[in-house]
Scaffold this motif. Structure first.
Motif, PDB file in Angstrom:
ATOM      1  N   THR A   1       0.836  -1.199   0.000  1.00 56.90           N
ATOM      2  CA  THR A   1       0.000   0.000   0.000  1.00 56.90           C
ATOM      3  C   THR A   1       0.866   1.241   0.000  1.00 56.90           C
ATOM      4  OG1 THR A   1      -0.190  -0.129   2.407  1.00 56.90           O
ATOM      5  CG2 THR A   1      -1.986  -1.068   1.131  1.00 56.90           C
ATOM      6  N   ASP A   2       0.382   2.245  -0.735  1.00 53.16           N
ATOM      7  CA  ASP A   2       1.025   3.555  -0.821  1.00 53.16           C
ATOM      8  C   ASP A   2       2.523   3.474  -1.093  1.00 53.16           C
ATOM      9  OD1 ASP A   2      -1.394   4.856  -0.480  1.00 53.16           O
ATOM     10  OD2 ASP A   2      -1.209   4.918   1.694  1.00 53.16           O
ATOM     11  N   GLY A   3       2.924   2.576  -2.015  1.00 51.45           N
ATOM     12  CA  GLY A   3       4.321   2.482  -2.432  1.00 51.45           C
ATOM     13  C   GLY A   3       5.225   1.707  -1.492  1.00 51.45           C
ATOM     14  N   GLY A   4       4.670   1.073  -0.470  1.00 49.22           N
ATOM     15  CA  GLY A   4       5.472   0.302   0.485  1.00 49.22           C
ATOM     16  C   GLY A   4       5.903  -1.040  -0.069  1.00 49.22           C
ATOM     17  N   ASP A   5       6.548  -1.832   0.761  1.00 48.39           N
ATOM     18  CA  ASP A   5       7.019  -3.159   0.383  1.00 48.39           C
ATOM     19  C   ASP A   5       5.862  -4.155   0.345  1.00 48.39           C
ATOM     20  OD1 ASP A   5       9.646  -2.259   0.291  1.00 48.39           O
ATOM     21  OD2 ASP A   5      10.025  -2.785   2.397  1.00 48.39           O
ATOM     22  N   PHE A   6       5.990  -5.163  -0.527  1.00 43.87           N
ATOM     23  CA  PHE A   6       4.997  -6.225  -0.604  1.00 43.87           C
ATOM     24  C   PHE A   6       5.102  -7.128   0.622  1.00 43.87           C
ATOM     25  CE2 PHE A   6       5.033  -5.115  -5.085  1.00 43.87           C
ATOM     26  CZ  PHE A   6       3.690  -5.214  -5.405  1.00 43.87           C
ATOM     27  N   THR A   7       3.938  -7.487   1.176  1.00 45.71           N
ATOM     28  CA  THR A   7       3.862  -8.438   2.283  1.00 45.71           C
ATOM     29  C   THR A   7       2.753  -9.442   1.978  1.00 45.71           C
ATOM     30  OG1 THR A   7       2.303  -7.047   3.514  1.00 45.71           O
ATOM     31  CG2 THR A   7       4.652  -6.772   4.016  1.00 45.71           C
ATOM     32  N   LEU A   8       2.839 -10.607   2.590  1.00 48.32           N
ATOM     33  CA  LEU A   8       1.792 -11.616   2.436  1.00 48.32           C
ATOM     34  C   LEU A   8       0.540 -11.104   3.123  1.00 48.32           C
ATOM     35  CD1 LEU A   8       0.876 -14.468   1.571  1.00 48.32           C
ATOM     36  CD2 LEU A   8       1.713 -15.279   3.782  1.00 48.32           C
ATOM     37  N   ARG A   9      -0.545 -10.991   2.358  1.00 49.42           N
ATOM     38  CA  ARG A   9      -1.827 -10.514   2.898  1.00 49.42           C
ATOM     39  C   ARG A   9      -2.725 -11.667   3.308  1.00 49.42           C
ATOM     40  NH1 ARG A   9      -1.209  -5.045   3.831  1.00 49.42           N
ATOM     41  NH2 ARG A   9      -0.635  -4.019   1.912  1.00 49.42           N
ATOM     42  N   GLY A  10      -2.573 -12.822   2.632  1.00 48.95           N
ATOM     43  CA  GLY A  10      -3.400 -13.961   2.986  1.00 48.95           C
ATOM     44  C   GLY A  10      -3.249 -15.095   1.992  1.00 48.95           C
ATOM     45  N   THR A  11      -3.775 -16.268   2.383  1.00 48.32           N
ATOM     46  CA  THR A  11      -3.778 -17.460   1.539  1.00 48.32           C
ATOM     47  C   THR A  11      -5.226 -17.890   1.368  1.00 48.32           C
ATOM     48  OG1 THR A  11      -1.614 -18.109   2.391  1.00 48.32           O
ATOM     49  CG2 THR A  11      -2.913 -19.815   1.305  1.00 48.32           C
ATOM     50  N   VAL A  12      -5.615 -18.165   0.115  1.00 50.23           N
ATOM     51  CA  VAL A  12      -7.000 -18.460  -0.213  1.00 50.23           C
ATOM     52  C   VAL A  12      -7.090 -19.801  -0.925  1.00 50.23           C
ATOM     53  CG1 VAL A  12      -9.023 -17.638  -1.487  1.00 50.23           C
ATOM     54  CG2 VAL A  12      -7.441 -15.996  -0.483  1.00 50.23           C
ATOM     55  N   SER A  13      -8.114 -20.595  -0.588  1.00 45.63           N
ATOM     56  CA  SER A  13      -8.350 -21.854  -1.278  1.00 45.63           C
ATOM     57  C   SER A  13      -8.672 -21.581  -2.742  1.00 45.63           C
ATOM     58  CB  SER A  13      -9.510 -22.608  -0.629  1.00 45.63           C
ATOM     59  OG  SER A  13      -9.822 -23.754  -1.388  1.00 45.63           O
TER      60      SER A  13
END
Length: 87
Positions: free
Chosen positions: A49-61
């Motif tokens: 968000t807003d140009g920040g670093d990518f992070t794991l947001r979630g895992t979905v079936s």
């Protein structure tokens, strides 16, 4: 590509396709299409968000009859810019 583990061969899974993100008031919905055979059972969604670093947001079936192939990222504020990728 085929990987050899013991006596069985496993085909590489198909990539996630049709990835799209739609912004709403305080959340972003990320959608993708299910591909043919060899599709991964789950998808990991990464976001920044807003140009920040990518992070794991979630895992979905991503498998089975009830798989919606959708992830909702609740940002909790207005005017936030999000970028996403899935693996």
């Amino acid at each position: 590509m085929l990987l050899h583990f013991g006596h069985s061969l496993t085909a590489q899974v198909s990539p996630v396709t049709g990835l799209a993100a739609v912004g709403y008031d305080q959340h972003i919905e990320v959608h993708w299409k299910k591909t043919g055979t060899g599709t991964a059972d789950s998808v990991r969604v990464y976001g920044a968000t807003d140009g920040g670093d990518f992070t794991l947001r979630g895992t979905v079936s991503n498998a089975g009859f009830g798989a919606k192939r959708r992830f909702v990222d609740f940002l909790g504020d207005f005017g936030v810019t999000g970028r996403y990728y899935a693996s």
